[in-house]
Design an enzyme around this catalytic site. Structure first.
Site, short mmCIF file in Angstrom:
data_model
loop_
_atom_site.label_atom_id
_atom_site.label_comp_id
_atom_site.label_asym_id
_atom_site.label_seq_id
_atom_site.Cartn_x
_atom_site.Cartn_y
_atom_site.Cartn_z
N GLY A 129 0.79 -1.24 0.00
CA GLY A 129 0.00 0.00 0.00
C GLY A 129 0.82 1.28 0.00
O GLY A 129 0.32 2.32 0.43
N ASN A 186 1.55 2.99 -2.62
CA ASN A 186 0.83 3.91 -3.52
C ASN A 186 -0.39 4.51 -2.83
O ASN A 186 -0.67 5.70 -3.00
CB ASN A 186 0.42 3.18 -4.80
CG ASN A 186 1.53 3.15 -5.84
OD1 ASN A 186 1.88 4.17 -6.41
ND2 ASN A 186 2.12 1.98 -6.03
N ARG A 225 -9.89 -15.69 -2.45
CA ARG A 225 -9.99 -17.15 -2.31
C ARG A 225 -11.42 -17.57 -1.97
O ARG A 225 -11.85 -18.66 -2.28
CB ARG A 225 -9.04 -17.63 -1.19
CG ARG A 225 -7.58 -17.60 -1.62
CD ARG A 225 -6.64 -17.64 -0.44
NE ARG A 225 -6.79 -16.45 0.38
CZ ARG A 225 -5.91 -16.04 1.29
NH1 ARG A 225 -4.82 -16.72 1.52
NH2 ARG A 225 -6.12 -14.94 1.99
N HIS A 272 0.99 0.30 -13.24
CA HIS A 272 1.79 -0.89 -13.53
C HIS A 272 3.27 -0.50 -13.52
O HIS A 272 3.64 0.54 -14.07
CB HIS A 272 1.39 -1.46 -14.90
CG HIS A 272 2.12 -2.73 -15.21
ND1 HIS A 272 1.78 -3.94 -14.62
CD2 HIS A 272 3.19 -2.98 -16.00
CE1 HIS A 272 2.62 -4.87 -15.06
NE2 HIS A 272 3.48 -4.32 -15.89
N ASP A 326 -3.75 -5.23 -18.33
CA ASP A 326 -2.79 -4.15 -18.62
C ASP A 326 -2.88 -3.65 -20.07
O ASP A 326 -1.91 -3.13 -20.61
CB ASP A 326 -1.33 -4.61 -18.36
CG ASP A 326 -1.11 -5.11 -16.95
OD1 ASP A 326 -1.81 -4.64 -16.03
OD2 ASP A 326 -0.24 -5.98 -16.74
C1 GAR Z 1 3.41 -1.43 -7.35
O1 GAR Z 1 4.72 -1.44 -7.83
C2 GAR Z 1 2.42 -1.54 -8.47
O2 GAR Z 1 2.82 -0.87 -9.64
C3 GAR Z 1 2.42 -3.02 -8.69
O3 GAR Z 1 2.41 -3.56 -7.39
C4 GAR Z 1 3.13 -2.68 -6.53
C5 GAR Z 1 2.26 -2.39 -5.33
O4 GAR Z 1 2.99 -1.63 -4.39
N1 GAR Z 1 1.30 -3.44 -9.46
C6 GAR Z 1 1.38 -4.41 -10.35
O5 GAR Z 1 2.40 -5.05 -10.55
C7 GAR Z 1 0.09 -4.68 -11.12
N2 GAR Z 1 0.34 -5.47 -12.28
P1 GAR Z 1 2.27 -0.91 -3.18
O6 GAR Z 1 1.31 -1.95 -2.55
O7 GAR Z 1 3.38 -0.55 -2.26
O8 GAR Z 1 1.52 0.28 -3.71
#
Ligand code: GAR
Length: 202
Positions: A12, A14, A60, A106, A147
């Site tokens: 989390g 982001n 799940r 992504h 994607d």
């Molecule tokens: C991020 O790097 C995001 O871009 C990636 O997962 C990570 C989550 O990080 N998403 C993907 O790979 C989707 N295909 P976070 O939980 O610290 O935000």
């Protein structure tokens, strides 16, 4: 007030960047709820600490009904859905009802290193093994594919000779944290115009 739902599966960071930008007054919206498809996601802890409504819809348990269950929680309540490290694939009615209103971040320059099974550290490991000199992140519209939706914004990150997937992920995440909030701001200000595969910022 513009309202967003943030969907998560992991750490989390982001989500945290969005929370920080809202608190700093740089992002003018409200996080209506945070939804995780994994009970153990640390993102849920981050949201609870800020008093944001949280829901766990365990993939799940819900399997093919996951998308409809999420739709039932947010329909009519949010303007935009943000996939911020959300690893389930949304399907069916939610994509129709929120057409062009679901965005995903992504960790690569799409169309490189994307698609089924490409997430998290694996994306960066594959990019390093391939030998690319630059990578980055992409914010795109979510459509029925994985994607594959129209690209809204990309940020470029150089790959260093001594990078491993962890060091590269760290630098790409820094750009992700900026890109996601910048795109949310564009939606709030109604500056996104989509024509087929092309996204124009007006
Ligand atoms: C991020 O790097 C995001 O871009 C990636 O997962 C990570 C989550 O990080 N998403 C993907 O790979 C989707 N295909 P976070 O939980 O610290 O935000």
């Amino acid at each position: 007030m513009y309202k967003i739902a943030v969907l998560v599966s992991g750490s989390g960071s982001n989500l945290q960047a969005i929370i920080n930008n809202i608190e700093d007054g740089d992002l003018n919206c409200k996080i209506q709820c945070v939804i995780s498809d994994k009970p153990e996601a640390f993102a849920i802890t981050r949201a609870k600490e800020k008093g944001i409504d949280t829901y766990v819809i365990d993939k799940r348990e819900y399997k093919d009904e996951l998308s409809d269950r999420i739709l039932s929680l947010i329909e009519g309540k949010v303007d935009l859905i943000i996939l911020a490290g959300f690893l389930s694939i949304l399907k069916g009615k939610i994509i129709e009802k929120f057409k062009n209103k679901v965005i995903n971040i992504h960790p690569s320059l799409i169309p490189s290193f994307m698609g089924n099974g490409m997430y998290g550290l694996k994306v960066h490991k594959t990019a390093i093994e391939y030998g690319v000199k630059v990578t980055g992140c992409t914010v795109h519209i979510v459509d029925e594919g994985t994607d594959t939706g129209p690209i809204i914004m990309q940020k470029v990150v150089p790959v260093m000779e001594n990078d491993d997937e962890v060091s590269l992920q760290k630098r790409v995440l820094e750009e992700e944290h900026k890109a996601l909030s910048e795109v949310i701001s564009l939606f709030i200000d109604n500056r996104i115009k989509i024509q087929e595969r092309k996204v124009f910022i007006i």
